[in-house]
Design a protein around this motif. Structure first.
Motif, PDB file in Angstrom:
ATOM      1  N   GLY A  97       0.767  -1.141   0.033  1.00 44.60           N
ATOM      2  CA  GLY A  97      -0.044   0.108  -0.083  1.00 44.60           C
ATOM      3  C   GLY A  97       0.812   1.316   0.017  1.00 44.60           C
ATOM      4  O   GLY A  97       1.895   1.416   0.588  1.00 44.60           O
ATOM      5  N   SER A  98       0.119   2.275  -0.593  1.00 48.36           N
ATOM      6  CA  SER A  98       0.903   3.604  -0.639  1.00 48.36           C
ATOM      7  C   SER A  98       0.994   4.385   0.650  1.00 48.36           C
ATOM      8  O   SER A  98       1.633   5.647   0.652  1.00 48.36           O
ATOM      9  CB  SER A  98       0.379   4.528  -1.947  1.00 48.36           C
ATOM     10  N   THR A  99      -0.285   4.220   1.496  1.00 55.88           N
ATOM     11  CA  THR A  99       0.029   4.702   2.754  1.00 55.88           C
ATOM     12  C   THR A  99       0.486   3.660   3.797  1.00 55.88           C
ATOM     13  O   THR A  99       0.082   2.537   3.686  1.00 55.88           O
ATOM     14  CB  THR A  99      -1.234   5.540   2.805  1.00 55.88           C
ATOM     15  N   LYS A 100       0.619   4.163   5.030  1.00 56.77           N
ATOM     16  CA  LYS A 100       1.237   3.134   6.018  1.00 56.77           C
ATOM     17  C   LYS A 100       0.481   3.358   7.360  1.00 56.77           C
ATOM     18  O   LYS A 100       0.133   2.179   8.087  1.00 56.77           O
ATOM     19  CB  LYS A 100       2.855   3.328   6.000  1.00 56.77           C
ATOM     20  N   ARG A 101       0.253   4.362   7.745  1.00 58.27           N
ATOM     21  CA  ARG A 101      -0.344   4.520   9.099  1.00 58.27           C
ATOM     22  C   ARG A 101      -1.928   3.769   9.152  1.00 58.27           C
ATOM     23  O   ARG A 101      -1.871   3.233  10.053  1.00 58.27           O
ATOM     24  CB  ARG A 101      -0.598   6.113   9.439  1.00 58.27           C
ATOM     25  N   ASP A 102      -2.472   4.217   8.043  1.00 53.90           N
ATOM     26  CA  ASP A 102      -3.890   3.564   7.979  1.00 53.90           C
ATOM     27  C   ASP A 102      -3.987   1.809   8.166  1.00 53.90           C
ATOM     28  O   ASP A 102      -4.444   1.227   8.670  1.00 53.90           O
ATOM     29  CB  ASP A 102      -4.749   4.057   6.827  1.00 53.90           C
ATOM     30  N   VAL A 103      -2.752   1.533   7.427  1.00 57.64           N
ATOM     31  CA  VAL A 103      -2.655   0.026   7.343  1.00 57.64           C
ATOM     32  C   VAL A 103      -1.974  -0.514   8.411  1.00 57.64           C
ATOM     33  O   VAL A 103      -2.700  -1.543   9.103  1.00 57.64           O
ATOM     34  CB  VAL A 103      -1.577  -0.366   6.038  1.00 57.64           C
ATOM     35  N   VAL A 104      -1.190  -0.085   9.203  1.00 59.74           N
ATOM     36  CA  VAL A 104      -0.699  -0.252  10.497  1.00 59.74           C
ATOM     37  C   VAL A 104      -1.671  -0.420  11.628  1.00 59.74           C
ATOM     38  O   VAL A 104      -1.924  -1.353  12.447  1.00 59.74           O
ATOM     39  CB  VAL A 104       0.573   0.360  10.916  1.00 59.74           C
ATOM     40  N   ASP A 105      -2.489   0.674  11.609  1.00 51.96           N
ATOM     41  CA  ASP A 105      -3.741   0.842  12.329  1.00 51.96           C
ATOM     42  C   ASP A 105      -4.714  -0.144  12.171  1.00 51.96           C
ATOM     43  O   ASP A 105      -5.246  -0.850  13.055  1.00 51.96           O
ATOM     44  CB  ASP A 105      -4.599   2.107  12.214  1.00 51.96           C
ATOM     45  N   ALA A 106      -5.118  -0.752  11.237  1.00 56.29           N
ATOM     46  CA  ALA A 106      -5.757  -1.844  10.642  1.00 56.29           C
ATOM     47  C   ALA A 106      -5.363  -2.999  11.097  1.00 56.29           C
ATOM     48  O   ALA A 106      -6.005  -3.846  11.728  1.00 56.29           O
ATOM     49  CB  ALA A 106      -6.142  -1.883   9.147  1.00 56.29           C
ATOM     50  N   ALA A 107      -3.874  -3.461  10.896  1.00 59.55           N
ATOM     51  CA  ALA A 107      -3.173  -4.368  11.574  1.00 59.55           C
ATOM     52  C   ALA A 107      -3.255  -4.696  12.701  1.00 59.55           C
ATOM     53  O   ALA A 107      -3.594  -5.719  13.557  1.00 59.55           O
ATOM     54  CB  ALA A 107      -1.947  -4.533  10.587  1.00 59.55           C
ATOM     55  N   ARG A 108      -3.085  -3.645  13.556  1.00 60.38           N
ATOM     56  CA  ARG A 108      -3.146  -3.716  15.012  1.00 60.38           C
ATOM     57  C   ARG A 108      -4.783  -4.039  15.539  1.00 60.38           C
ATOM     58  O   ARG A 108      -4.762  -4.948  16.194  1.00 60.38           O
ATOM     59  CB  ARG A 108      -2.906  -2.264  15.679  1.00 60.38           C
TER      60      ARG A 108
END
Lengths: 292, 292
Positions: B96-107
């Protein structure tokens, strides 16, 4: 066939025109003048011009075709320097990126001879400048916009059109006003934006780090930011009225998109991005139908 | 060497990863799933994947490496679909081109298994999408940003780094926050600007005529405006905070330049254009030292 090209400004644009005109067999002799004598000398050594002139006026002396290839801000002074030798049989052209200011200067300075002047804007260039980058094919296949006024002589307009066509250009005619409005939108504003984007990033603490992470999208988007500062200072100021009007429209459009992003209005945002994406995907450069 | 790649999303990014992983001899078997069964079928017919899975969960079943190559907005749902099969020995990555939102979803979704997830952003792509454009060299020579969090398992981080390096990528590690700030500046904002510029021009009476007069500068500047609308809608909204902050800095810089243009302050304007021009002229893409 012309007897003599008087070339004022032996840089990239002027030098490339000289090379192309000679290759096309359209001129017998090229007399060149540049503000810096070392440029004129180099142009002669490279075979771009045949004879060095010590002044703009002497380059025009005996010329039946004259090309001004100087920064837009030097146009008026150049007209003043040559006006006494511009007659009804001289074809005078320029290659400036703005046209209203050039036409205004021509009216003020050339007066009764203004009809010999055909304002031209070839849509070409390079990020590098100087006679050493002169390229016989710089104009080949490119658009050239002619912006005649009501006083332009029909004969000179036809000659100008024929010359550019003979060099392989696609000639378009429009008013100086229409030209400046169009290029404010599709050229001057993109340059202004590219300058602002780079300076905005580099002004931040981590700006240099950010730049080091950038990819091919950034590379293409910002390529025009590397353009010649003096040339672009002149263009942006010369066409300020149209440029600021276009910049206002752009910022309003940008702010509408920001509002949708801010409120998370994904559906509307997607429709608007799709409009942009479709418009750009279907666009083709008019003289380069095969290129994206 | 991995036993099985579970590929979720068999489009351009996922398909290219599968081809590259196979060519590098790093995987025995590739099981793929796409939302659209026809895409999964085409991927198998093209030899991009070996086996079609009827669900994301079944693609992950038996996999020791998993790649999520879905739109950013589908990441959370995908995590939900596969979480029961993500163990401490599974390496899960995204593109993904963005990472904070992906990391939040993963958590939120992966919880105790979040350590198996290594967030990745390869700096590559094409303006076209779909498995038919999958390219074994899409990642070759490109930067890949890894944005591990404090709970990421060292072993998985190392494995992820090794995989990308084996594909010829240049691996860089940073925090999700630093990633999103940097790419807001050098990627997301340029896209937003390009969309706004095109829509601003096309919204004018003569917009289409203006576009038809545009040259190579416009071509390169607006190339990114032709990007995929859904993907960019997601990116712009996912990273809105950083994006809007960068857009504010950009507009302030633009407005300072406008004031200088408006008042005809050529000297200062030239200095600022020169700063931009120099910064851009000296910039090089980090993994493509030879390219401008």
């Amino acid at each position: 066939m012309f007897e003599q090209l008087g070339l004022i400004g032996c840089g990239l644009m002027g030098g490339s025109f000289a090379l192309a005109l000679k290759r096309a067999g359209l001129v017998k002799r090229i007399v060149g003048y540049s503000k810096s004598p070392s440029t004129t000398e180099r142009a002669r050594q490279m075979g771009v011009i045949d004879v060095e002139a010590p002044s703009a006026l002497l380059a025009v002396s005996g010329a039946d075709i004259v090309l001004l290839a100087v920064p837009v801000s030097a146009t008026e002074a150049t007209f003043k320097a040559i006006r006494h030798l511009v007659g009804p049989n001289t074809l005078v052209m320029d290659v400036g990126s703005t046209k209203r200011d050039v036409v205004d200067a021509a009216r003020r300075v050339l007066r009764d001879s203004v009809g010999s002047f055909v304002p031209c804007h070839p849509i070409t260039g390079k990020e590098v400048s100087g006679v050493e980058h002169a390229d016989v094919d710089l104009y080949t296949g490119k658009q050239v916009i002619l912006t005649p006024i009501e006083r332009t002589l029909t004969a000179q307009l036809q000659k100008a059109s024929d010359v550019w066509t003979a060099l392989g250009c696609h000639v378009i005619k429009m008013s100086p006003q229409a030209h400046d409005a169009a290029y404010a939108a599709v050229s001057h504003l993109p340059h202004l934006i590219a300058f602002a984007l780079i300076n905005g990033i580099m002004g931040q603490d981590h700006g240099k780090d950010y730049m080091s992470l950038a990819g091919p999208g950034f590379r293409d988007f910002t390529r025009i930011a590397a353009s010649d500062p003096q040339m672009w200072r002149d263009i942006l100021i010369a066409n300020r009225e149209e440029l600021l009007a276009q910049s206002k429209i752009f910022q309003q459009t940008l702010q509408s998109l920001e509002q949708l992003i801010s409120s998370g209005s994904g559906d509307v945002l997607e429709v608007l991005i799709e409009q942009a994406s479709e418009s750009r995907a279907h666009w083709r450069m008019s003289s380069h139908k095969s290129q994206k």
